[in-house]
Write an enzyme that holds these catalytic residues in place. Structure first.
Site, short mmCIF file in Angstrom:
data_model
loop_
_atom_site.label_atom_id
_atom_site.label_comp_id
_atom_site.label_asym_id
_atom_site.label_seq_id
_atom_site.Cartn_x
_atom_site.Cartn_y
_atom_site.Cartn_z
N CYS A 104 1.05 -1.24 -0.27
CA CYS A 104 -0.12 -0.13 -0.36
C CYS A 104 0.78 1.22 -0.28
CB CYS A 104 -1.35 -0.07 0.94
SG CYS A 104 -2.35 -1.54 1.51
N GLU A 160 9.89 -14.44 -9.30
CA GLU A 160 9.34 -13.25 -9.15
C GLU A 160 8.46 -12.44 -10.47
OE1 GLU A 160 11.39 -10.68 -5.35
OE2 GLU A 160 12.53 -10.76 -7.09
N ASN A 207 -2.24 2.38 5.31
CA ASN A 207 -1.09 1.24 5.09
C ASN A 207 -0.81 0.51 6.15
OD1 ASN A 207 0.92 -0.18 4.59
ND2 ASN A 207 2.44 1.64 4.34
N GLY A 208 -1.95 -1.33 6.40
CA GLY A 208 -0.67 -1.61 7.30
C GLY A 208 -2.01 -2.61 7.58
N LYS A 256 14.60 -14.22 -8.72
CA LYS A 256 14.95 -13.31 -9.82
C LYS A 256 13.55 -13.62 -10.87
CE LYS A 256 15.40 -10.27 -8.30
NZ LYS A 256 15.82 -10.06 -7.37
N LYS A 304 6.86 -3.62 -3.11
CA LYS A 304 8.70 -3.62 -2.89
C LYS A 304 9.24 -3.15 -1.68
CE LYS A 304 12.39 -1.44 -4.36
NZ LYS A 304 12.59 -3.23 -4.93
N GLU A 336 19.53 -16.25 -5.86
CA GLU A 336 19.23 -14.80 -5.85
C GLU A 336 19.09 -14.94 -7.16
OE1 GLU A 336 18.16 -11.98 -5.61
OE2 GLU A 336 18.42 -11.04 -6.38
N ARG A 365 4.30 -0.36 -4.35
CA ARG A 365 3.88 -0.84 -2.97
C ARG A 365 3.23 -1.45 -3.07
NH1 ARG A 365 7.03 2.29 0.76
NH2 ARG A 365 5.17 1.57 2.75
N TRP A 410 -2.57 -2.60 -1.66
CA TRP A 410 -2.47 -4.82 -1.19
C TRP A 410 -2.84 -4.70 -0.59
CZ3 TRP A 410 0.68 -7.96 1.55
CH2 TRP A 410 1.20 -8.42 0.69
C1 G6P Z 1 10.29 -7.51 -0.95
C2 G6P Z 1 11.06 -6.82 -2.51
C3 G6P Z 1 11.97 -7.45 -1.57
C4 G6P Z 1 13.31 -6.95 -1.07
C5 G6P Z 1 12.12 -7.73 0.39
C6 G6P Z 1 13.78 -7.02 1.54
O1 G6P Z 1 9.83 -8.95 -0.92
O2 G6P Z 1 10.13 -7.83 -2.87
O3 G6P Z 1 12.52 -6.86 -3.56
O4 G6P Z 1 14.24 -7.65 -1.39
O5 G6P Z 1 10.95 -7.35 0.51
O6 G6P Z 1 12.90 -5.89 1.24
P1 G6P Z 1 14.20 -4.31 1.35
O7 G6P Z 1 13.64 -3.64 1.75
O8 G6P Z 1 14.27 -5.43 3.48
O9 G6P Z 1 15.21 -4.85 1.26
#
Ligand code: G6P
Length: 608
Positions: A2, A488, A100-101, A485, A603, A481, A27, A74
């Site tokens: 959100c 995702e 948001n929350g 990717k 994100k 990783e 977000r 979201w």
């Molecule tokens: C979400 C995002 C990821 C990110 C993770 C941790 O899942 O989609 O891309 O790696 O959060 O986020 P941060 O801001 O703590 O690195």
């Protein structure tokens, strides 16, 4: 998770809000809405889908109002529908609110409101907040907001407007971030800086328990007890072009291509006289460092994989006991944490709820807490004893790429620095490492120049639905990783395994339709990795290898090789991760996926 934006000032609120929502769309993006002053009333427009779907509706309306709030959702409580989208309005049509929350006691609050005869139109926890505010309001908004705060349990960032007040927006925060922007004759609030960057770079970060009142004349703040606050104004050193696509079709591709620069700027001013020097930024010194027995690295998602890469160099360059954990696990574990533990929290946003909760636990237990983050004023940065910043600029694509590069760069600097302070890394070793560090940006750029080869490979495999990623040692987290990717953004199932562990399970999956991506730099585990390639080949799985230039043996063993420039062993992640990011990007593109806003993801995950 959100995104909220709010505006009051001299511009048309509708366009500021829409622009802000587009910049916050990473977000959450299942529905969006806004509420704008419309004469004596407030017009609320909500739509399922992306901000562009909302924009299509707004085109036909001429909303002139100079005050409003917006939200991109979201979903947590209540399915994705226009009714459940924010902003929400109380039954009297007076207060309008975006959230948001998650309100944890919403059920109990709702029951009490229903018993009072208040009816609800949505299934959200948010509508409970606005109905409760309306009930608590007795003519004094600050008193009502303070009472509201006392009743709410859980996490919330709120932006509120009042139909009968043309001049203000009210904000509350407990958990999710809210940044306030100061302009000339205008004020802003938003969940993240890019939303307000085109208008102002002067910001105030709200802390938990605070209430803010925004007006065109400025911003006033109060703490939980109602005492007025004077807070520091920060100047954001990002410029608006950093949060735009700059000619690239997607933010993700732009951000992948920025990685040489991110590595360079994260190193800048930190290599002094042939040594790593962080003494201007963090207060760790020989005395503090000598008391540590262990280092814990704690993070989520891609940041967790950056922490796993860092673990391999911390254990080489320091004599500390290492533990790496996922924040959502660490926060509930029983392990020993105390003043002799350095806990490094890795988070690009600095706002991930689990990482913040883990930090609070470690702090309560007396640990020394250090944040490695991209956002200077983030909650994590402000809570920790020390902060080491990535210099990545804003990352908009939901799938993290350039912040991963910034994180490993910053963590390597930290490992070298701590190794020196503890006397476990000698001058010659440090100089050798620095020589390699400063070449990395060029090597990353060389890999980026080879994008067409990766694109071609993605065309060949665009229809594959299962991948196995393998790596050993420092390449194992890179395999993880790479797999992350791919799943995702292209929704392809991808599993990552330590190459030596393949024979204990995933080998059963191998057949000609399951490509195996092997990260195989010529390092001390190279021969072992080649044996694992043989095992996969024997099951007729196509092998895509990532290895160093001119590696003829690898070229013979693998069906396809993505070559990267040679680095010394510890530094291979800087170059091997790049083709994997590009591969995921091109796979997603060929499969017609929404690259910057993949389904179901957000994100910044600001709820548990
Ligand atoms: C979400 C995002 C990821 C990110 C993770 C941790 O899942 O989609 O891309 O790696 O959060 O986020 P941060 O801001 O703590 O690195």
């Amino acid at each position: 998770m959100c995104g909220i934006v709010g505006y009051v000032g001299h511009r048309k609120a509708c366009s500021v809000l829409l622009d802000g929502l587009k910049r916050l769309e990473y977000r959450g993006y299942d529905s969006a809405g806004l509420a704008v002053r419309d004469g004596e009333g407030i017009k609320v427009i909500k739509e399922v889908g992306k901000v562009s779907d909302l924009e299509r509706i707004l085109v036909g309306l001429d909303l002139e109002g100079r005050q409003g709030i917006g939200h991109t959702r979201w979903a947590t409580h209540g399915g994705v529908s226009a009714v459940n989208a924010h902003p929400h309005v109380d039954g009297m049509g007076r207060f309008v609110l975006a959230h948001n929350g998650i309100v944890e006691n919403y059920h109990e609050l709702k029951e009490a409101l229903l018993a009072d005869g208040i009816s609800f139109s949505s299934e959200t926890d948010t509508e409970v907040i606005v109905q409760l505010l309306s009930k608590l309001y007795d003519g004094d908004i600050l008193r009502a907001l303070t009472a509201l705060q006392a009743r709410l349990e859980g996490s919330y960032a709120l932006a509120i407007i009042d139909r009968d007040d043309f001049n203000h927006i009210y904000c509350l925060r407990n958990g999710p971030p809210l940044v306030l922007g100061l302009g000339e004759g205008e004020s802003f609030c938003a969940s993240d800086i890019p939303a307000i960057l085109p208008y102002t770079r002067r910001v105030i970060y709200m802390d938990d328990g605070e209430i803010a009142e925004l007006s065109p004349q400025g911003i006033a703040l109060w703490d939980k007890s109602g005492s007025s606050l004077q807070k520091k104004t920060f100047f954001v050193d990002w410029d608006v072009s950093m949060a735009e696509k700059g000619g690239y079709p997607h933010f993700m591709l732009k951000e992948i291509h920025e990685q040489g620069g991110v590595c360079r700027s994260t190193l800048k001013d930190r290599l002094i006289g042939g040594r790593v020097d962080l003494s201007n930024e963090i207060s760790l010194d020989e005395k503090v460092v000598s008391r540590f027995e262990g280092v814990h690295l704690v993070a989520c998602g891609t940041s967790y994989y950056a922490a796993l890469v860092a673990e391999r160099v911390f254990e080489r360059w320091t004599d500390l006991d290492l533990k790496v954990d996922i924040a959502s696990e660490y926060r509930y574990r029983q392990g020993k944490i105390g003043p002799d533990t350095l806990v490094i929290f890795v988070s690009q946003s600095g706002e991930t709820a689990d990482t913040i909760a883990a930090e609070r636990k470690a702090r309560e237990m007396g640990a020394y807490c250090l944040a490695v983050t991209n956002v200077r004023g983030s909650t994590l940065a402000r809570d920790c004893d020390d902060v080491l910043l990535l210099k990545a600029g804003p990352e908009i694509g939901v799938a993290a790429t350039k912040t991963f590069m910034g994180q490993i760069t910053a963590l390597y600097l930290l490992a070298i620095y701590i190794g020196r302070l503890r006397g476990t890394l000698h001058v010659e070793q440090e100089m050798e490492l620095i020589d390699e560090l400063i070449q990395l940006p060029y090597k990353i750029e060389t890999v980026l120049d080879r994008e067409p080869v990766v694109e071609e490979l993605a065309s060949r495999f665009a229809d594959s639905n299962n991948f196995l990623f393998l790596g050993r040692g420092i390449s194992y987290p890179i395999a993880m990783e790479g797999a992350l990717k791919l799943k995702e953004i292209s929704y392809v199932h991808a599993e990552a395994y330590a190459a030596g562990e393949m024979k204990h399970g995933p080998i059963a999956l191998l057949e000609p339709k399951v490509p195996v991506v092997v990260i195989a730099p010529r390092d001390s585990l190279y021969e072992k990795t080649l044996s694992n390639i043989q095992e996969a080949k024997a099951r007729h799985a196509p092998i895509i290898a990532v290895g160093f230039d001119d590696d003829e043996r690898l070229a013979q063993e693998a069906n396809y090789v993505l070559s990267v420039p040679y680095t010394i062993e510890e530094f291979s992640p800087f170059v091997t991760v790049v083709p994997l990011q590009l591969f995921a990007y091109h796979m997603a593109k060929k499969r017609g996926c929404e690259i910057d806003t993949p389904r179901n993801l957000a994100k910044s995950v600001t709820v548990e």
